[in-house]
Scaffold this active site. Structure first.
Site, PDB file in Angstrom:
ATOM      1  N   SER A  91      -0.193   2.851  10.486  1.00 54.39           N
ATOM      2  CA  SER A  91       0.362   2.668   9.149  1.00 54.39           C
ATOM      3  C   SER A  91       0.399   1.191   8.851  1.00 54.39           C
ATOM      4  O   SER A  91       0.926   0.401   9.650  1.00 54.39           O
ATOM      5  CB  SER A  91       1.781   3.251   9.060  1.00 54.39           C
ATOM      6  OG  SER A  91       2.486   2.717   7.959  1.00 54.39           O
ATOM      7  N   CYS A 253       0.970   1.339   0.568  1.00 58.16           N
ATOM      8  CA  CYS A 253       0.342   2.075   1.671  1.00 58.16           C
ATOM      9  C   CYS A 253      -0.922   1.373   2.171  1.00 58.16           C
ATOM     10  O   CYS A 253      -1.962   1.372   1.500  1.00 58.16           O
ATOM     11  CB  CYS A 253       0.030   3.510   1.279  1.00 58.16           C
ATOM     12  SG  CYS A 253      -0.578   4.520   2.644  1.00 58.16           S
TER      13      CYS A 253
END
Length: 340
Positions: A91, A253
């Site tokens: 991530s 993101c």
């Protein structure tokens, strides 16, 4: 006080997305590689994830990262992302949180004006360059793992929206990328609940119908998230990643922006040296650069760089009383969704 487990946790958020870090209390996780360790959490022993993510100690709207000794000599540290559904290989926002904590907590020596930190992740090595001023980490650039398109414009038949077109791409995990106009929603905070519900439902549908497998890491073989996107200009996109069991990423993101970059490069909309801005639903932003091109298992791929900011906001000790009947954690449908 008599705890049978004690964890030290540093609170950090990256552009609004909470990415806490366990910095003490976990010696290691079984496995030779970080991918092995992630699979151990997902397939053998999930108790630590549930302990820190589930209520009453955690909440749906966050990730918790395990900081581990690296399995590769080039890396300063290893980490695994734990979220509401399972542990994930990578991530971007969480990597930025981890680098910020490593430097500001003194676990990796800080050098001004820039410190390089190499992270060992289940998806591969990630090199971070942190801007450091007066003892603070003021920004982090991540050289992400190679990102590639699996396929473009996949038609998916849905009951609610008819046939929609979906791009499937890898940016650290596999994404289904959907132009949000196809579902008739705007990427605004007041639509967060609806976006989360639609995105999670579409992810399940698409994952059933589209088979994916990373050519080098065959155990990465499912579509992790749906990312909705909206083109604002030639160099700016609004993005909204939806995460099971039903929430949206507060940050733009990093892995999703990398996957989106791969689709744009495949369509000839960005080339090496080009950059764009990914803007989240709450207005925070990442800068996304295309550093170069490469191949992954014979597939054309791009080398993305993601730049964002994170802030440490607290340190806590989390303990488990041996008499606590809720030590395993619990979820309720009012926040975690039906059937969770």
């Amino acid at each position: 006080m008599r705890w049978k487990k004690t964890l030290q946790i540093v609170g950090v958020h990256c552009e609004g997305e909470i990415g806490k870090i366990i910095t003490g209390g976990v010696v290691d996780i079984p496995g030779k590689t970080m991918l092995d360790k992630m699979n151990h959490i997902n397939e053998v022993d999930d108790s630590l994830r549930k302990l820190v993510i589930f209520e009453p100690r955690g909440c749906l709207q966050m990730s918790v990262n395990i900081l581990l000794p690296p399995t590769r000599p080039e890396a300063h540290a290893g980490f695994i992302v734990m979220q509401a559904d399972k542990a994930h290989p990578m991530s971007g926002s969480n990597a930025i949180c981890v680098v910020t904590a490593l430097l500001e907590m003194g676990m990796v020596p800080m050098q001004e004006p820039e410190t390089t930190v190499v992270l060992d992740t289940p998806a591969g090595l990630v090199t971070a360059r942190a801007t450091c001023i007066d003892g603070r980490c003021t920004g982090v650039s991540l050289d992400m793992v190679p990102s590639f398109v699996d396929r473009l414009d996949v038609p998916i038949e849905t009951k609610e929206f008819g046939t929609i077109k979906v791009d499937i791409a890898f940016g650290g995990v596999f994404y289904a990328l959907i132009d949000v106009e196809q579902v008739g929603l705007d990427l605004v905070p007041e639509n967060a609940r609806r976006l989360a519900d639609v995105g999670v439902a579409l992810r399940s549908l698409i994952d059933e119908r589209v088979r994916v497998e990373h050519p080098l890491f065959p155990q990465i073989n499912n579509i992790a998230y749906v990312m909705f996107r909206r083109r604002l200009s030639d160099v700016e996109y609004q993005t909204c990643t939806t995460l099971p069991p039903g929430r949206i990423d507060r940050s733009p993101c990093g892995t999703g922006s990398s996957a989106n970059l791969a689709t744009l490069a495949a369509r000839g909309l960005v080339d090496v040296g080009g950059s764009l801005i990914s803007r989240s639903t709450i207005g925070s932003e990442f800068r996304v650069e295309l550093l170069g091109r490469t191949e992954v298992g014979g597939r054309p791929a791009v080398l993305p760089r993601i730049r964002g900011r994170a802030w440490t906001y607290g340190i806590e000790q989390l303990g488990v009383d041996p008499d606590d009947p809720l030590a395993a954690g619990f979820t309720l449908s009012d926040t975690w969704g039906e059937g969770r």
